[in-house]
Design an enzyme around this catalytic site. Structure first.
Site, short mmCIF file in Angstrom:
data_model
loop_
_atom_site.label_atom_id
_atom_site.label_comp_id
_atom_site.label_asym_id
_atom_site.label_seq_id
_atom_site.Cartn_x
_atom_site.Cartn_y
_atom_site.Cartn_z
N GLU A 1 76.13 23.30 23.00
CA GLU A 1 74.87 23.29 23.76
C GLU A 1 73.74 22.72 22.92
O GLU A 1 72.89 21.97 23.41
CB GLU A 1 74.51 24.70 24.25
CG GLU A 1 75.48 25.29 25.26
CD GLU A 1 75.45 24.62 26.63
OE1 GLU A 1 74.59 23.75 26.87
OE2 GLU A 1 76.32 24.97 27.46
N ARG B 1 71.91 19.28 24.00
CA ARG B 1 70.53 19.39 24.47
C ARG B 1 69.52 19.04 23.39
O ARG B 1 68.62 18.24 23.60
CB ARG B 1 70.25 20.81 24.97
CG ARG B 1 71.17 21.19 26.13
CD ARG B 1 70.74 22.47 26.80
NE ARG B 1 71.85 23.08 27.50
CZ ARG B 1 71.72 23.86 28.56
NH1 ARG B 1 70.54 24.14 29.04
NH2 ARG B 1 72.78 24.38 29.14
N ASP C 1 85.83 19.34 31.25
CA ASP C 1 85.05 18.20 31.80
C ASP C 1 84.56 17.12 30.84
O ASP C 1 85.04 15.99 30.83
CB ASP C 1 83.88 18.72 32.65
CG ASP C 1 83.02 19.79 31.95
OD1 ASP C 1 83.26 20.09 30.78
OD2 ASP C 1 82.10 20.34 32.59
N GLU D 1 75.66 17.61 38.53
CA GLU D 1 76.84 16.73 38.57
C GLU D 1 76.97 15.90 39.85
O GLU D 1 77.42 14.75 39.79
CB GLU D 1 78.12 17.56 38.35
CG GLU D 1 78.27 18.13 36.95
CD GLU D 1 77.38 19.35 36.68
OE1 GLU D 1 76.89 19.96 37.66
OE2 GLU D 1 77.18 19.70 35.50
#
Ligand code: DMJ
Length: 608
Positions: free
Chosen positions: A234, A238, A367, A501
């Protein structure tokens, strides 16, 4: 003048035309003007003449105040100056060809972002610009409507940002109902996730004052010396991604310095027997560990497999090879491993190097690993053959084992648990429509068209998951068994947390096909967000997409500003804005420039 141009074309005074009778001349001129009118009419009104029309309209567009390339107020002069400075020395910008790349942003913004500013100014501010267009879908392809749609998205960004600034400044995220800050466990002691995640969106949208304030906060308050455990994934996507993009777009050195400083803090996570990093790291002590819930102490594929783009760029901007070396090592481990049916399980032990539970998913836990394979290929200026081969092989295995059609004909990508299919698709998996489109061009022989078709089918399915709900927003997961067809059947799958998404895929599909339905679907999402997620002080997720009774979760996720709104903005912008030839979006939608061939070779050589 006519005479000079037409000497010999029979229009001179001594010509037959010159000696013709007045009424004959009149009839001739009348026919000529009719012909000219018909030609221009064709340019502006025939659907096939769209490109030509765009050429005419754009090339004559005046430069507006606030254009990055212009002399008006805003970031423009700084961008140009930064590009000029950087091209004057042999540094990463020059090596990356960023003088050209940044010019690309500038040009794109002149047409898209700058245009938006001008639109707002002409309309007298965001209130009016925010009014949804009432035009019919067919007419939505007109420039004016698209511009007002883009303006609407910009207004949403400003609203989300202003409320974060007012009620939660410096915290990670906003609680838009409680009107205070939201602390997420993902960032340990780090703060300001929304600020760092929003930098490039603010920049791209031309929200200059907001960008300036955000930069000031980064300069004075963004501190990595915190005694807390952060998610390596993360924080990479980010914070590192956000800082790198802000650096590439603005040229401001502070973002580069902060990105490298944070990158260094994350490096101890890779100190494992295999080089597969821990999921969590204490930024002060450098002690790492994995999530307690992960199969047999495993690391997660979508986490350790989604660091590649950022770490390659850390090496690019710092000249320090170790960042790229770490992610190249992950690649090597994955490439060497035996894969069940060619599939990559979501769990891998960083200690033994063995797979954990055989759960395979193109949604959560798996993913963005697949996403980063194809993006590594594209970001390397198509030199990273290893990534390319791994991507197409993985895709083939996914298609054989996971892709299915529902009874009604909807194509979906199921999950695989040790050979048994779970007929559900997560919202997260909907990014794959865009990914398939992105990789279609370079697919092995004869598969390009097929992958584009598959991309379109997945996009239809994900759109259906939105369309079949009462709010026109999609659930967290939807099923294709027990009579269900693209709908959630369990209460804890019915929520929507402002995820990007589906609109991300609309954006890519629009860019690759220019099929207007993708913009129409994006606009449907904008209207649904406005109706069901907009609250007094920001945007909130909702707990049940099948109910129109408001039941908000009171979190404005940072990825809403980083991704959802950015993708929507790009969807309603000209193709030149962050074009796929020059930029690759990281999985948090932070644009990173393509690394030109000579530089990438250097990274690969360093690794050998
Ligand atoms: C984002 O943080 C990234 O897109 C990530 O890859 C997946 N989850 C969220 C948004 O849904």
């Amino acid at each position: 003048m006519i005479r000079r141009l037409c000497s010999g074309c029979g229009l001179g005074p001594g010509s037959r035309f010159g000696s013709a009778r007045l009424s004959q001349r009149f009839v001739f001129l009348l026919s000529l003007s009719a012909l000219v009118t018909v030609c221009f009419g064709a340019i502006f009104f025939l659907p096939d003449a769209l490109r030509l029309r765009r050429f005419f309209l754009l090339s004559s567009e005046p430069q507006r105040a606030g254009d990055p390339a212009g002399s008006g107020p805003g970031l423009g002069p700084r961008v140009v100056a930064a590009a000029a400075t950087s091209s004057g020395r042999v540094g990463p910008l020059r090596r990356l060809g960023l003088d050209r790349v940044r010019q690309g942003v500038t040009d794109g913004e002149r047409r898209a972002t700058g245009e938006a500013d001008g639109g707002a100014a002409r309309k007298g501010g965001p209130e009016e610009a925010g009014a949804p267009p009432s035009a019919e879908p067919r007419a939505q392809s007109t420039e004016g409507v698209v511009r007002s749609q883009r303006e609407k998205v910009k207004e949403m960004m400003k609203f989300a940002w202003d409320n974060y600034r007012r009620y939660a400044w410096g915290t990670n995220e906003l609680k838009p109902l409680s009107k205070n800050g939201h602390a997420s466990g993902l960032f340990g002691g780090l703060s300001g996730a929304t600020i760092v995640d929003s930098l490039d969106t603010l920049f791209i949208m031309g929200l200059h004052e907001e960008f300036r304030e955000a930069k000031e906060w980064v300069e004075n308050n963004l501190d990595f010396n915190v005694n807390g455990e952060v998610s390596v994934f993360e924080v990479t996507i980010r914070f590192v991604g956000g800082l790198l993009s802000a650096y590439y777009l603005s040229g401001d050195e502070i973002f580069k310095m902060k990105a490298i400083e944070l990158g260094e803090k994350l490096l101890p996570a890779f100190n494992t027997p295999t080089g597969i990093p821990w999921a969590l790291i204490n930024l002060r002590s450098g002690v790492g560990r994995n999530w307690g819930w992960a199969s047999g102490g495993s690391s997660i594929l979508a986490e350790f497999g989604t660091l590649h783009l950022e770490f390659v760029h850390l090496s690019e901007v710092s000249g320090i090879p170790k960042f790229a070396e770490k992610v190249m090592a992950i690649r090597k481990v994955l490439n060497r491993l035996e894969k069940p049916h060619g599939l990559y399980p979501n769990y891998l032990s960083p200690v033994t190097g063995h797979w954990g539970q055989h759960h395979v998913s193109i949604g959560g836990l798996g993913d963005s690993f697949y996403e980063y394979l194809i993006k590594a290929w594209l970001m390397s200026d198509k030199t990273d053959e290893e990534a390319k081969t791994m991507y197409y092989e993985a895709l083939q295995a996914i298609e054989t084992n996971l892709v299915r059609k529902s009874a009604s004909g909807l194509t979906y990508i199921a999950e695989w648990r040790g050979g048994i299919l779970d007929h559900k698709m997560g919202h997260l998996a909907c990014f794959s429509g865009g990914m398939l489109a992105m990789g279609a061009d370079d697919a092995p022989t004869d598969l390009s068209k097929h992958y584009m078709e598959l991309a379109a089918e997945i996009t239809i399915t994900c759109h259906e998951s939105y369309k079949r709900s009462a709010t026109k927003l999609g659930p967290e997961a939807f099923r294709f068994d027990g009579g269900a067809d693209a709908v959630a059947t369990r209460m804890n799958d019915k929520y929507y947390i402002l995820r990007p998404e589906v609109v991300e895929t609309y954006m890519h599909m629009w860019r690759f096909t220019h099929d207007p339905r993708y913009r129409e679907w994006g606009w449907e999402a904008v209207q649904a967000l406005e109706q069901h997620c907009r609250v007094d002080a920001g945007f909130s997720g909702i707990r049940d997409v099948y109910s129109t009774l408001p039941h908000h979760d009171d979190v404005q996720q940072s990825f809403f500003l980083a991704e959802t709104l950015k993708y929507l903005y790009v969807l309603f912008s000209e193709d030149e804005l962050l074009s796929p030839e020059q930029w690759v979006f990281n999985t948090e939608a932070h644009p990173l420039p393509v690394v030109r061939r000579n530089t990438q070779e250097q990274v690969i050589t360093n690794d050998q």
